[in-house]
Design an enzyme around this catalytic site. Structure first.
Site, PDB file in Angstrom:
ATOM      1  N   SER A 297       0.797  -1.224   0.000  1.00 17.23           N
ATOM      2  CA  SER A 297       0.000   0.000   0.000  1.00 17.23           C
ATOM      3  C   SER A 297       0.827   1.271   0.000  1.00 17.23           C
ATOM      4  O   SER A 297       1.807   1.404   0.741  1.00 17.23           O
ATOM      5  CB  SER A 297      -0.941  -0.041   1.216  1.00 17.23           C
ATOM      6  OG  SER A 297      -0.858   1.139   1.958  1.00 17.23           O
ATOM      7  N   LYS A 298       0.394   2.159  -0.866  1.00 22.45           N
ATOM      8  CA  LYS A 298       1.041   3.462  -1.014  1.00 22.45           C
ATOM      9  C   LYS A 298       1.099   4.187   0.335  1.00 22.45           C
ATOM     10  O   LYS A 298       2.051   4.869   0.650  1.00 22.45           O
ATOM     11  CB  LYS A 298       0.194   4.231  -2.031  1.00 22.45           C
ATOM     12  CG  LYS A 298       0.594   5.644  -2.299  1.00 22.45           C
ATOM     13  CD  LYS A 298      -0.238   6.162  -3.461  1.00 22.45           C
ATOM     14  CE  LYS A 298      -0.158   7.663  -3.575  1.00 22.45           C
ATOM     15  NZ  LYS A 298      -0.888   8.188  -4.719  1.00 22.45           N
TER      16      LYS A 298
END
Ligand code: GLU
Length: 551
Positions: A297-298
């Site tokens: 996840s960013k």
């Protein structure tokens, strides 16, 4: 309804026809089997490692078949766009050596005959094809407001029916020309929708190059082709662009699989040959909290951004090598059998990609990177470290430049032999790795198995036996002899058998000297370190350590 009249009403300024564009973008002249692939990110400024992975896989697929790989910027969603968003992508690809044959080189420059390669510059093209669809009765304007669409959704929910704009819910399908004309005159905003010819009973099938055969219900939704501002949706732009640009293989994230029925229908209606699809599963990560797997996840994972690798100085080769191991599971075997071969010799296959998500493992990348760096020669390590430092650690870069020969000598320690050391996984590690060569120890990791008096005795004795010109072969026997004279066992084994008879063993003695010279217990070869530091510096450091122990 006179469709032609409607088309002219909606697109009075469009005078070109699809045929004009078909001529402008002729079929590519490529050998049989050559794949044309693309990377088609939105310019959000952030290049996710999954994006780099997709780009890399697409480039491999093109390159290994003598095809073309290009970069198209998909900026139809202005809300997601950021300033300099293209630069982050172009630089991200460049930093990892992924070369494009065509497409955007910067925010404004491009290369290639099939452009423009930025969607916002292709408005007229999309509108031309859309006009033609209206003319052929496959598209119509829709004036439904957000509120009306919400009412439709509520009604569908109540009737337990699928949501969306289709069948009897597609209210604007049946507007008369006069009604449409009237609404347009009054300035009502509208989108242009596909008049889907799909049927709920029918199913579509396609052979995904990664996931295998996929079967799904046909699309029945009258999806939006052009938004109120005349800008296309992803679906419509995808069909037009990949057709005109001659993409043979659309390699993209598998979040698009559910839209594939829309895309196949669009290609069909537009009379385009459908490309092959290859849907890549997202890169996953072990979730420490739940023990399960989740998407990288960013927001949560710094390693999701490709800048992470560049900033920390992972060599691009190591990152690409790692991406290949997660792309094709047989790559590692190939690499083991061909340790020195160029990775481009590996026969990359989309069909060998993992159907489920590949698990990202930073430790594995670290191992690959260490193995890669340990085989480099010292001059390359120096120049690569310097290139990294100039960007991210300017003071360290100055230090390296001012002490060029010394730094190269440091990087040469235990390098070039059969079992080179694997201390460096990324260029950032060299800051710590070289620290004690440039600054004297500020603290000492002395062990507590010996008294200060014993350690002082060792260091004073060592000063008397150490000479500037001894060879590696001469050095250790000297240390051993001196250890035995001071009451230490000549080997750990000997000590373990009879610990009562000794103060310790030769290893303990060497550790005291090592800590005195470097501050650390764990270092590369001590002899080489002292040779690199030079005799005077080594002796000065030993004196400083004696002072420290005396204090
Ligand atoms: N612009 C789309 C995205 O960023 C591209 C998908 C595709 O490759 O077709 O998800």
């Amino acid at each position: 309804m006179d469709n032609k009249k409607l088309a002219n009403l909606l697109f009075p300024d469009i005078i070109k026809t699809p045929e004009d564009y078909e001529k402008q973008y002729p079929k590519r002249n490529l050998p049989d089997g050559a794949k044309v692939t693309r990377f088609a990110p939105s310019p959000t400024g952030f290049l996710h490692i999954g994006g780099l992975f997709a780009a890399f896989v697409s480039e491999r697929a093109a390159r290994s078949t003598g095809g073309v790989f290009y970069l198209r910027i998909e900026d139809t969603d202005k809300k997601r766009e950021v300033e300099n968003g293209v630069r982050g992508i172009v630089e991200g690809l460049q930093n990892f050596g992924i070369k494009i044959d065509e497409g955007m080189l910067s925010e404004t420059d491009s290369v290639g005959e099939y452009g423009p390669y930025t969607q916002s510059m292709r408005k007229e093209i999309y509108q031309t094809y859309c006009k033609s669809l209206v003319e052929h009765g496959f598209a119509y304007p829709c004036f439904c407001t957000a509120e009306e669409l919400e009412n439709i959704r509520a009604e569908q929910e109540k009737n337990k029916q699928n949501p969306g704009y289709y069948g009897k819910y597609a209210r604007c399908r049946d507007l008369s020309f006069e009604e449409i004309e009237e609404k347009i005159r009054s300035g009502a905003p509208y989108v242009v929708r596909l008049k889907s010819p799909g049927s709920e009973e029918k199913r579509i099938k396609f052979d995904d190059s990664i996931k295998g055969e996929i079967e799904m219900p046909e699309n029945v939704q009258d999806i939006v082709l052009l938004k109120t501002d005349g800008i296309p949706t992803y679906h419509f732009a995808h069909a037009i662009d990949d057709h005109l640009m001659g993409t043979t293989d659309v390699i993209r994230g598998d979040e698009w699989i559910s839209s594939a029925p829309i895309h196949l229908q669009l290609f069909n209606i537009l009379g385009f040959k459908t490309p092959h699809y290859a849907h890549i599963s997202p890169i996953m990560k072990e979730d420490v909290e739940t023990g399960g797997k989740r998407k990288l996840s960013k927001r949560k994972d710094p390693e999701a951004a490709v800048t992470f690798y560049h900033e920390n100085g992972y060599p691009k080769e190591a990152v690409l090598e790692y991406l290949l191991t997660i792309a094709n599971s047989n790559y590692e075997e190939w690499r083991a059998a061909n340790p020195d071969a160029d990775r481009s010799k590996f026969e990359f296959k989309l069909s060998n990609m993992s159907k489920a998500g590949a698990l990202f493992d930073l430790m594995k990348l670290t191992d690959i990177s260490k193995n890669y760096i340990c085989r480099m020669d010292k001059d390359t390590v120096y120049s690569e470290t310097l290139a990294w430092a100039e960007k991210y650690k300017p003071e360290f870069a100055s230090l390296l430049k001012e002490n060029r020969d010394y730094a190269i000598k440091i990087f040469g320690i235990e390098r070039g032999n059969e079992k080179p050391r694997k201390d460096i996984a990324k260029w950032e590690d060299t800051v710590e790795y070289t620290r004690y060569f440039f600054t004297r120890p500020e603290k000492y990791e002395f062990a507590d198995n010996l008294s200060n008096a014993d350690m002082i005795e060792i260091l004073n004795t060592y000063k008397t036996v150490y000479s500037a010109d001894e060879t590696a072969e001469e050095w250790f026997p000297k240390v051993r002899e001196m250890s035995v004279n001071l009451g230490y066992a000549k080997a750990p084994k000997v000590y373990k058998k009879d610990p009562e008879s000794y103060k310790g063993h030769v290893g303990d003695v060497a550790t005291v000297i090592r800590v005195a010279v470097t501050g650390r217990r764990n270092t590369p070869d001590l002899y080489e370190i002292m040779q690199t530091l030079g005799y005077d510096e080594a002796i000065d450091r030993i004196d400083a350590a004696i002072d420290f122990l005396n204090a």
